[in-house]
Design an enzyme around this catalytic site. Structure first.
Site, PDB file in Angstrom:
ATOM      1  N   PRO A 158       0.794  -1.221   0.000  1.00 13.56           N
ATOM      2  CA  PRO A 158       0.000   0.000   0.000  1.00 13.56           C
ATOM      3  C   PRO A 158       0.827   1.272   0.000  1.00 13.56           C
ATOM      4  O   PRO A 158       1.629   1.488   0.889  1.00 13.56           O
ATOM      5  CB  PRO A 158      -0.835  -0.124   1.273  1.00 13.56           C
ATOM      6  N   GLU A 159       0.665   2.070  -1.034  1.00 15.06           N
ATOM      7  CA  GLU A 159       1.210   3.427  -1.065  1.00 15.06           C
ATOM      8  C   GLU A 159       0.005   4.373  -1.058  1.00 15.06           C
ATOM      9  O   GLU A 159      -1.102   3.937  -0.776  1.00 15.06           O
ATOM     10  CB  GLU A 159       2.121   3.618  -2.284  1.00 15.06           C
TER      11      GLU A 159
ATOM     12  N   LYS B 112       0.748   7.725   3.698  1.00 21.46           N
ATOM     13  CA  LYS B 112       0.365   6.331   3.926  1.00 21.46           C
ATOM     14  C   LYS B 112      -0.211   6.128   5.323  1.00 21.46           C
ATOM     15  O   LYS B 112      -0.486   4.994   5.710  1.00 21.46           O
ATOM     16  CB  LYS B 112       1.587   5.425   3.734  1.00 21.46           C
TER      17      LYS B 112
ATOM     18  N   ARG C  82      16.592  -0.750  -2.070  1.00 21.86           N
ATOM     19  CA  ARG C  82      15.296  -0.949  -2.717  1.00 21.86           C
ATOM     20  C   ARG C  82      15.507  -1.302  -4.177  1.00 21.86           C
ATOM     21  O   ARG C  82      16.351  -0.691  -4.852  1.00 21.86           O
ATOM     22  CB  ARG C  82      14.429   0.320  -2.629  1.00 21.86           C
TER      23      ARG C  82
END
Length: 309
Positions: A2-3, A61, A293
């Site tokens: 979820p962003e 978020k 990342r």
DNA sequence: TTTATGCCCTGTGCGC
DNA sequence: TGCGCACAGGGCATAA
């Protein structure tokens, strides 16, 4: 994963269902989901019990529910939540006794009463990076509404250091453009810095950089002012598009309050497409780990430094 | 002050 | 078939 678009989908789904409801009981099924409270589940339950949910608010978020206790004129505290990697909220209407058995990943269950109608609110979190918290609300420095869905100029204490998000109408765009061009970090690191602009995660950072044709490792100080503005606009564009499609889904980790997946994953241009041809120029999309990342970019469209001349 | 690094955590997929 | 390992990633604490 979820962003901002995914969390906004959750917020918009929850708001009409639970706004105005009173928390009647709390069942913390995994203590670590309330790890920010020193008193653990007992403290969480004591602080949340019999409070009325005034709204469902989001910044970046982060989600929160302003809580009003009986006799108080307005909310002084909020039930805040972060979905982490895999958090979900599920709402079941109907008698608590008839609610489905908790999912194996259910970390907390709240029993709500909305005008005499019972509701069950489950917090699911497979990878357990998410959490629930109850904490005081603090005024926003600019005196403006705290976030999407807010009627009050306040945010939970743990959100006070988080910048306004890319879709927030109160976002100070010139200040963002300046902040994004400061320092020696790669521009992707800067995009992921939630204190500057919140809501941008790994997926949308790669997508926005692709759309704005900026290399993820370009030093922030080498980003021009027009590029910074274009990057902000690209960020907004990919988020608005994802929002219109209910967010990004790769698997069952992200679903809305009804357990349904979003469809934006099929429209991603860079993220998760390493080794595939760029949809713009046909060159191969590269994938490397940058700053811990996974990062995806087109080596032809996205140059590390802007072309001179 | 700014930046980099590692940890938290669990399910999945892969190689052996 | 079963085991062990790498990987995914947001936010925070800590170190440099």
């Amino acid at each position: 994963m979820p962003e901002l678009p995914e969390v906004e989908t959750v917020r918009a789904g929850l708001a009409p269902l639970i706004t105005g409801a009173v928390i009647r009981a709390v069942d913390i099924r995994r203590d670590s989901c309330v790890r920010l409270l020193p008193g653990g589940p007992a403290q969480f339950s004591a602080m949340a019990a019999d409070a009325r949910i005034g709204a469902v608010v989001r910044r970046g978020k982060f989600l929160w529910l302003p809580l009003t206790h009986a006799g108080a004129p307005e909310p002084a505290e909020a039930l805040s939540a972060h979905l982490g990697m895999s958090g979900q909220f599920r709402v079941h209407a109907g008698p608590w006794e008839g609610a489905p058995a908790p999912h194996p990943h259910c970390r907390a269950r709240l029993l709500l009463d909305r005008d005499g109608s019972p509701l069950t609110l489950d917090f699911l979190d497979q990878r357990t990076f998410g959490y629930l918290h109850v904490e005081p609300l603090v005024p926003t420095p600019d005196g403006l509404a705290g976030g999407q869905g807010a009627t009050l100029a306040s945010v939970p204490g743990s959100v006070s250091h988080i910048g306004r998000d890319a879709l927030d109408p109160h976002l100070d765009e010139p200040a963002v453009a300046r902040a994004w061009r400061r320092g020696s970090r790669g521009v992707k690191q800067v995009l992921l810095d939630q204190t500057l602009v919140s809501g941008i995660g790994n997926i949308y950072a790669d997508e926005a950089l692709w759309l704005a044709r900026v290399h993820p490792e370009r030093p922030a100080s080498a980003v021009t002012a027009p590029q910074a503005r274009a990057l902000l606009e690209a960020t907004r564009a990919v988020m608005r598009r994802a929002l219109s499609q209910g967010g990004t889904s790769f698997d069952a980790l992200y679903v809305n309050v009804n357990g349904e997946s979003g469809y934006f994953a099929r429209d991603l241009e860079a993220y998760g497409r390493g080794g595939e041809p760029c949809g713009r120029c046909g060159a191969v999309i590269r994938r490397e780990t940058i700053g811990g990342r996974s990062t995806h970019w087109c080596a032809r469209c996205q140059r590390r430094y802007a072309a001179r001349g």
